[in-house]
Design a protein around this motif. Structure first.
Motif, PDB file in Angstrom:
ATOM      1  N   LEU A 222      -6.409 -10.383   0.630  1.00 21.04           N
ATOM      2  CA  LEU A 222      -7.177  -9.151   0.844  1.00 21.04           C
ATOM      3  C   LEU A 222      -8.616  -9.355   0.387  1.00 21.04           C
ATOM      4  O   LEU A 222      -9.254  -8.461  -0.166  1.00 21.04           O
TER       5      LEU A 222
ATOM      6  N   ALA B  31       1.393  -3.558   4.481  1.00 23.66           N
ATOM      7  CA  ALA B  31      -0.055  -3.634   4.270  1.00 23.66           C
ATOM      8  C   ALA B  31      -0.374  -3.748   2.781  1.00 23.66           C
ATOM      9  O   ALA B  31       0.270  -3.113   1.934  1.00 23.66           O
TER      10      ALA B  31
ATOM     11  N   ASP C 112      -3.039  -3.329  -0.482  1.00 24.57           N
ATOM     12  CA  ASP C 112      -4.033  -2.356  -0.932  1.00 24.57           C
ATOM     13  C   ASP C 112      -4.465  -2.750  -2.333  1.00 24.57           C
ATOM     14  O   ASP C 112      -3.632  -3.009  -3.212  1.00 24.57           O
TER      15      ASP C 112
ATOM     16  N   GLU D 184      -5.132  -1.439   9.395  1.00 28.79           N
ATOM     17  CA  GLU D 184      -3.764  -1.194   8.937  1.00 28.79           C
ATOM     18  C   GLU D 184      -3.599   0.147   8.246  1.00 28.79           C
ATOM     19  O   GLU D 184      -2.508   0.474   7.787  1.00 28.79           O
ATOM     20  N   THR D 185      -4.679   0.923   8.164  1.00 31.27           N
ATOM     21  CA  THR D 185      -4.665   2.161   7.377  1.00 31.27           C
ATOM     22  C   THR D 185      -5.261   3.300   8.186  1.00 31.27           C
ATOM     23  O   THR D 185      -6.377   3.189   8.704  1.00 31.27           O
TER      24      THR D 185
ATOM     25  N   GLN E 150       0.809  -1.220   0.000  1.00 30.38           N
ATOM     26  CA  GLN E 150       0.000   0.000   0.000  1.00 30.38           C
ATOM     27  C   GLN E 150       0.843   1.271   0.000  1.00 30.38           C
ATOM     28  O   GLN E 150       0.571   2.212  -0.748  1.00 30.38           O
TER      29      GLN E 150
ATOM     30  N   ARG F  67     -10.694  -2.925  -0.167  1.00 27.69           N
ATOM     31  CA  ARG F  67      -9.727  -1.970  -0.725  1.00 27.69           C
ATOM     32  C   ARG F  67      -8.459  -1.938   0.133  1.00 27.69           C
ATOM     33  O   ARG F  67      -7.361  -1.736  -0.366  1.00 27.69           O
ATOM     34  N   TYR F  68      -8.594  -2.108   1.429  1.00 22.61           N
ATOM     35  CA  TYR F  68      -7.490  -2.273   2.375  1.00 22.61           C
ATOM     36  C   TYR F  68      -8.098  -2.749   3.681  1.00 22.61           C
ATOM     37  O   TYR F  68      -9.324  -2.803   3.815  1.00 22.61           O
ATOM     38  N   ARG F  69      -7.272  -3.093   4.629  1.00 14.52           N
ATOM     39  CA  ARG F  69      -7.782  -3.457   5.956  1.00 14.52           C
ATOM     40  C   ARG F  69      -7.754  -2.212   6.824  1.00 14.52           C
ATOM     41  O   ARG F  69      -6.681  -1.631   7.057  1.00 14.52           O
TER      42      ARG F  69
END
Length: 640
Positions: A541, A509, A511, A554-555, A503, A549-551
């Motif tokens: 994912l 991470a 993404d 983690e974002t 990401q 789209r992401y966790r």
């Protein structure tokens, strides 16, 4: 291609014996219908959402991003326009008339069968004697008539019909007052104090007014028909059912003729491509060519959550996929109109925002509407979008990729836009080393997002290609060298120890935005790092095969809580799997995604992987653009 009947002629709107779509979802414990169960209609200037009950629960006039007059989707007191049988709210079937934006809802009652058709009327171009003050794109043969038309027919037996029209102006804050306009009960006008809103209701049913509510009740017997039309902007509404029917037929044929211009493969998934094309056309604001991201605001990305935004604007990042989809499906005129909108909003010094109003407006201040409880209690409700002034480094790549694609398809590039291309490329050169908010517009701290770096690479790579086309050799060499430098930087700092694109720099991470790497040709198709990236997203994912789209944990996106899987990312994965040769896996995922569409083949922004319910604003242009890309990837792979 246009849908035809067995005689080879365009399907007629009075043909009610054709196969209908499956019934809508059954009753929910919520007073709000599932997001994916709404129908969508448009005339290129106004859009509306129709609930399975037959009530119009979202509509803004005089244009797509104006304050709503029907806003029940965000608060049951904010206005709705119901038409249907008195004793049923769940229809037996819904469909679009083949190849059109005419929505048909059917109910079987204990006494008979009732069919309602809803359409935002299209007619011949009506700016005959003076130039329109709103249209920036070339005139066509057709135009929005500024009429919402609803027809009702009793197909068998007899049915008690109920019409309740209660607009509430300014997002449900200002009630209207109805008054009759003639000596009979066939027409009235609604006005809202302190606004210039004026809505005219015309019907061959007898209308009754009680403050802000217009009502009609009538018993229809087999073969009997009625209509009700709501008009604005001085439109001339129909006064008889025959006139109303003629307008419906003209509009249906307009959409069929428009769709016939497209190129659709002879494939079982063709209907999804056709509905996506019609939806994208419906989300295009005809006066400027801008594609609106979605028809709604503040439909939640998380049930009863706060990730609620206004999507009634045009995002620059949509441009590459928009042009690719339109050119692929054969709608070159629409592609040129959107490309012209992009050039309208880009300044000569290359200053470009990530998004604009559909009229080209640069400032989109965000504010909350606390008087609205939100869809199923999801608050706050927001209008405007504060992301308009965010720093995101993907915009220059999106525009330059669009210019390159446009030039390839048209086999020409206007040298007059060369100074703008230089300015856009310089912006990418100046910014690529800096952090930004990324493609997902996070509201946490800026980061060195890998997808943003890739889009800066796109800007320099496409800039170099355009320069070669225009024989600007020195610029081409300079920009190509910097493109190589950006790619080397990404491959040095943006890979984890497995060789997977991550990401952001300094993080492991994942993404889903890195799925753009194969689609934008950042690396060769057989590069092992590309394959590792696609498979890592597919395996790590996803939830039940659908892509996040992401966790969120983690974002730092500025919000809390979970969100659904992003449907655009799942369609990106389909395309990316094809790119690395995993065609069977791509086909299976595409089949699953298509099976999760609403009964009208429309998509919101997200899907709840546990229930399959749609989440987020609706219908979502970016999702339908990605659908076109994914389906065409699979179809072409099967043909090769």
């Amino acid at each position: 291609m246009a849908t035809t009947d067995t005689d080879g002629e365009p399907a007629q709107p009075d043909d009610v014996t054709q196969e209908a779509t499956p019934p809508a979802s059954g009753p929910s414990t919520s007073a709000f219908p599932p997001i994916g169960d709404y129908g969508f209609i448009s005339d290129g200037e106004v859009t509306a959402l129709v609930a399975p009950s037959g009530a119009i629960e979202w509509m803004s006039v005089p244009r797509m991003d104006a304050p709503s007059v029907f806003g029940a989707i965000l608060g049951r007191h904010a206005g709705a326009f119901g038409l249907g049988p008195s004793d049923r709210t769940v229809p037996d079937a819904r469909r679009y008339l083949p190849g059109t934006m005419v929505l048909e809802t059917s109910w079987g009652t204990s006494t008979g069968w009732l069919i309602v058709r809803d359409v935002l009327v299209m007619g011949p171009w009506h700016h005959q004697h003076e130039r329109s003050g709103t249209h920036k794109r070339p005139p066509t043969d057709y135009d929005a008539e500024h009429i919402l038309l609803r027809t009702v027919r009793c197909a068998s037996g007899e049915v008690q019909v109920v019409m309740d029209c209660e607009p509430v102006a300014d997002y449900g804050r200002v009630p209207v007052v109805w008054s009759y306009t003639g000596d009979d009960y066939s027409q009235g006008v609604a006005r809202a104090e302190g606004t210039d809103l004026e809505l005219v209701l015309t019907s061959d049913m007898r209308l009754g007014f009680e403050g802000g509510l217009a009502t009609a009740r009538t018993l229809l017997k087999e073969g009997e028909e009625r209509f009700v039309a709501m008009s604005w902007h001085g439109a001339v509404p129909p006064r008889t059912f025959a006139e109303a029917y003629d307008k419906l037929v003209w509009t249906a044929h307009h959409w069929q003729h428009w769709l016939a211009r497209g190129n659709f493969p002879d494939h079982p998934w063709r209907s999804f491509l056709q509905r996506s094309a019609l939806t994208l056309k419906g989300l295009t604001y005809a006066p400027t060519g801008a594609i609106m991201a979605a028809a709604t605001t503040s439909l939640p990305e998380t049930p009863q959550g706060s990730r609620n935004y206004d999507y009634r604007y045009s995002w620059i990042r949509d441009s590459t996929f928009a042009l690719w989809a339109m050119y692929t499906l054969g709608f070159d005129w629409e592609a040129v109109d959107f490309f012209s909108f992009l050039l309208d909003v880009a300044t000569s010094d290359g200053e470009v925002q990530i998004m604009y109003g559909i009229g080209g407006e640069a400032e989109l201040p965000e504010r909350e509407l606390p008087h609205l409880p939100g869809y199923a209690g999801a608050s706050p409700v927001r209008i405007g979008n504060a992301a308009y002034d965010q720093v995101q480094h993907d915009v220059w790549g999106a525009i330059l990729d669009s210019v390159y694609l446009h030039a390839k398809v048209q086999e020409h590039i206007d040298e007059r836009i060369w100074p703008l291309m230089e300015a856009l490329t310089q912006r990418a050169m100046d910014a690529w080393r800096e952090p930004d908010r990324g493609i997902w517009e996070v509201r946490g701290e800026p980061q060195h997002f890998v997808s943003s770096k890739i889009m800066c690479w796109v800007a320099l790579d496409r800039g170099a290609r355009i320069a070669r086309m225009l024989e600007q050799t020195k610029r081409a060499e300079e920009w190509s060298a910097l493109a190589d430098e950006i790619r080397d930087d990404v491959l040095t700092h943006g890979l984890d120890e497995r060789g997977v694109l991550v990401q952001r720099y300094g993080s492991d991470a994942l993404d889903a935005s890195v799925l753009l790497a194969p689609l934008l040709r950042f690396l060769p198709q057989d590069d092992p790092r590309l394959r590792a990236t696609v498979l890592a997203v597919a395996d790590e994912l996803t939830v039940d095969g659908l892509v996040l789209r992401y966790r969120p944990e983690e974002t730092d996106d500025g919000f809390h809580g979970e969100e659904g899987t992003f449907t655009i990312c799942s369609f990106w994965l389909v395309s990316a799997l094809v790119e690395i040769g995993e065609v069977d896996r791509a086909r299976r995922l595409c089949e699953k995604l298509l099976s999760l569409s609403g009964d009208l083949q429309l998509y919101a922004e997200e899907l709840d992987p546990r229930t399959g319910k749609h989440l987020g604003n609706f219908p979502q242009a970016f999702t339908h653009l990605a659908l076109v890309n994914a389906v065409m990837h699979v179809v072409r792979a099967e043909e090769s």
